[in-house]
Structures are given as C-alpha cells and as structure tokens.
Design a protein around this motif. Sequence first.
Motif, PDB file in Angstrom:
ATOM      1  N   GLN A  48       7.057  -3.686   0.035  1.00 42.00           N
ATOM      2  CA  GLN A  48       6.006  -2.776   0.453  1.00 42.00           C
ATOM      3  C   GLN A  48       5.517  -3.197   1.825  1.00 42.00           C
ATOM      4  OE1 GLN A  48       2.772  -2.555  -2.352  1.00 42.00           O
ATOM      5  NE2 GLN A  48       1.351  -1.711  -0.857  1.00 42.00           N
ATOM      6  N   GLN A 102       1.738   8.189  -3.979  1.00 38.97           N
ATOM      7  CA  GLN A 102       2.956   7.925  -3.239  1.00 38.97           C
ATOM      8  C   GLN A 102       3.863   9.148  -3.304  1.00 38.97           C
ATOM      9  OE1 GLN A 102       4.754   4.168  -4.383  1.00 38.97           O
ATOM     10  NE2 GLN A 102       2.741   3.242  -4.663  1.00 38.97           N
TER      11      GLN A 102
ATOM     12  N   GLY B  99      -5.861  -0.104  -2.694  1.00 34.10           N
ATOM     13  CA  GLY B  99      -5.511   0.355  -1.348  1.00 34.10           C
ATOM     14  C   GLY B  99      -4.129  -0.095  -0.938  1.00 34.10           C
ATOM     15  N   PHE B 100      -3.612  -1.119  -1.585  1.00 37.89           N
ATOM     16  CA  PHE B 100      -2.254  -1.572  -1.312  1.00 37.89           C
ATOM     17  C   PHE B 100      -1.445  -1.548  -2.599  1.00 37.89           C
ATOM     18  CE2 PHE B 100      -3.192  -2.420   2.839  1.00 37.89           C
ATOM     19  CZ  PHE B 100      -4.128  -3.423   3.044  1.00 37.89           C
ATOM     20  N   GLN B 101      -1.583  -0.524  -3.347  1.00 36.53           N
ATOM     21  CA  GLN B 101      -1.056  -0.551  -4.690  1.00 36.53           C
ATOM     22  C   GLN B 101       0.428  -0.261  -4.757  1.00 36.53           C
ATOM     23  OE1 GLN B 101      -1.138   2.688  -7.121  1.00 36.53           O
ATOM     24  NE2 GLN B 101      -2.099   4.113  -5.733  1.00 36.53           N
ATOM     25  N   LYS B 102       1.125  -1.016  -5.583  1.00 30.93           N
ATOM     26  CA  LYS B 102       2.484  -0.657  -5.957  1.00 30.93           C
ATOM     27  C   LYS B 102       2.390   0.062  -7.295  1.00 30.93           C
ATOM     28  CE  LYS B 102       3.689  -4.779  -8.602  1.00 30.93           C
ATOM     29  NZ  LYS B 102       4.587  -5.953  -8.696  1.00 30.93           N
TER      30      LYS B 102
END
Lengths: 113, 115
Positions: A48, A102, B99-102
């Motif tokens: 990521q 996403q 906010g930085f999620q996978k």
Amino acid sequence: EAGVAQSPRYKIIEKRQSVAFWCNPISGHATLYWYQQILGQGPKLLIQFQNNGVVDDSQLPKDRFSAERLKGVDSTLKIQPAKLEDSAVYLCASSAQGGETQYFGPGTRLLVL
Amino acid sequence: AQTVTQSQPEMSVQEAETVTLSCTYDTSESNYYLFWYKQPPSRQMILVIRQEAYKQQNATENRFSVNFQKAAKSFSLKISDSQLGDTAMYFCAFGLNTGFQKLVFGTGTRLLVSP
C-alpha cells in the motif's frame, strides 16, 4: 471520471522469468494498493502506498517482489524470479486521501508455467 | 488481526427472488467499515454497498441491503428481485477507519441467478 487502469490484462511466463505490471489510479487518489488474488480466494494486500511512500508492505515477498510509485501517481509491481505459486490475478486499487472506499482496476491475470 | 468469514461457497437463486449472503468478522476495534464487493467473470471488483460501523441504520442501495449486527459481528447482504446480471462472486470485506486502511476479504460466495 476514468477508472483505475491496469496493463497487461494477461501474461504467461515460465518460472524463473521476470514480469512487471502497471497501474494508473484514479486521478487525484493519494492511496494505491496492490492485491494478489489466488484462484478461489479473496484478494490479499501485497503493498500500500500513500502518495509515493510505502504504508504497508508486510505481506510482500520481498525476496522476489518489488513495487514502486514514482511521483505519487502510477505504480509498477515486479516479480523476479517468478514461481509457479505466483499464478494469480493482481489487482490494483486506489482511494482518495482519507477515503474509505477503494476502487479497483480490471486486474492482470498471471500464469506461471 | 481482523478476519472475515463467508461460510457459503455457492448460492443459487431464481430470477426475481430474494437471496441473502452471510458474512461474519472478528475484530477488537470499534471504528471500521464493512463492504460488499461484486466480482463478475470479467474480474473487475465493483463496490455494491458499504456500512459504517458507528451507524446503527442498515445501508441500502436500490435492490441491495445489509443486515448489520455489530454485537454479533455479522454483516449479511440481501439481494431483492434478483437479476441475471447479479451472477458473480460476492466478497465481504473489512476495513479499519484509520485513513490508511487496507481491506481484509473473505473467501467469497459464488451466486448464480437462473431464469
């Protein structure tokens, strides 16, 4: 608005060869993700990026996989050398900064013989 | 670590009927999102619906709705008036609200809608 673009769509290589995949995220999206989806399984995060910095690469097999996101826009994922178990679909996704949703590209199907 | 479980590998439904896909998850966090994604044979992951964990009201999107039971850690998807185009793999996914999620995905449910 254009979606996430990926190329190539299909790739067939022999084991121990190298391969590279390209991803262009939705314009303005700061976060970019690479997922690996093995047949019959859900996608698993490989790496990521937030802009051009790595946020999470804990599940990236770093002895053979590498990825970069120069200039914080498009990204390349490389496998060198490939193994049979790398046969999978590689999905790229992007999200806006702070965004929870996403958006995925069409994926690249890799077959390693 | 978070886990997502989809216990139905395959489901079948006839056109115009209603079907419910199950999903359970495990987390010790309280601030997160849940998603259902659809993956047709073309392989493109398409967002179907999302639910914020802090919202008690179940999300709906046209023919798609969820039953979110936070205490039970359950997140099922109901598809009403099923259409042939709903045939696809459906994945349940979990994401932390950092906010930085996978996303952590389940193994998927293959849905077949027949005439």
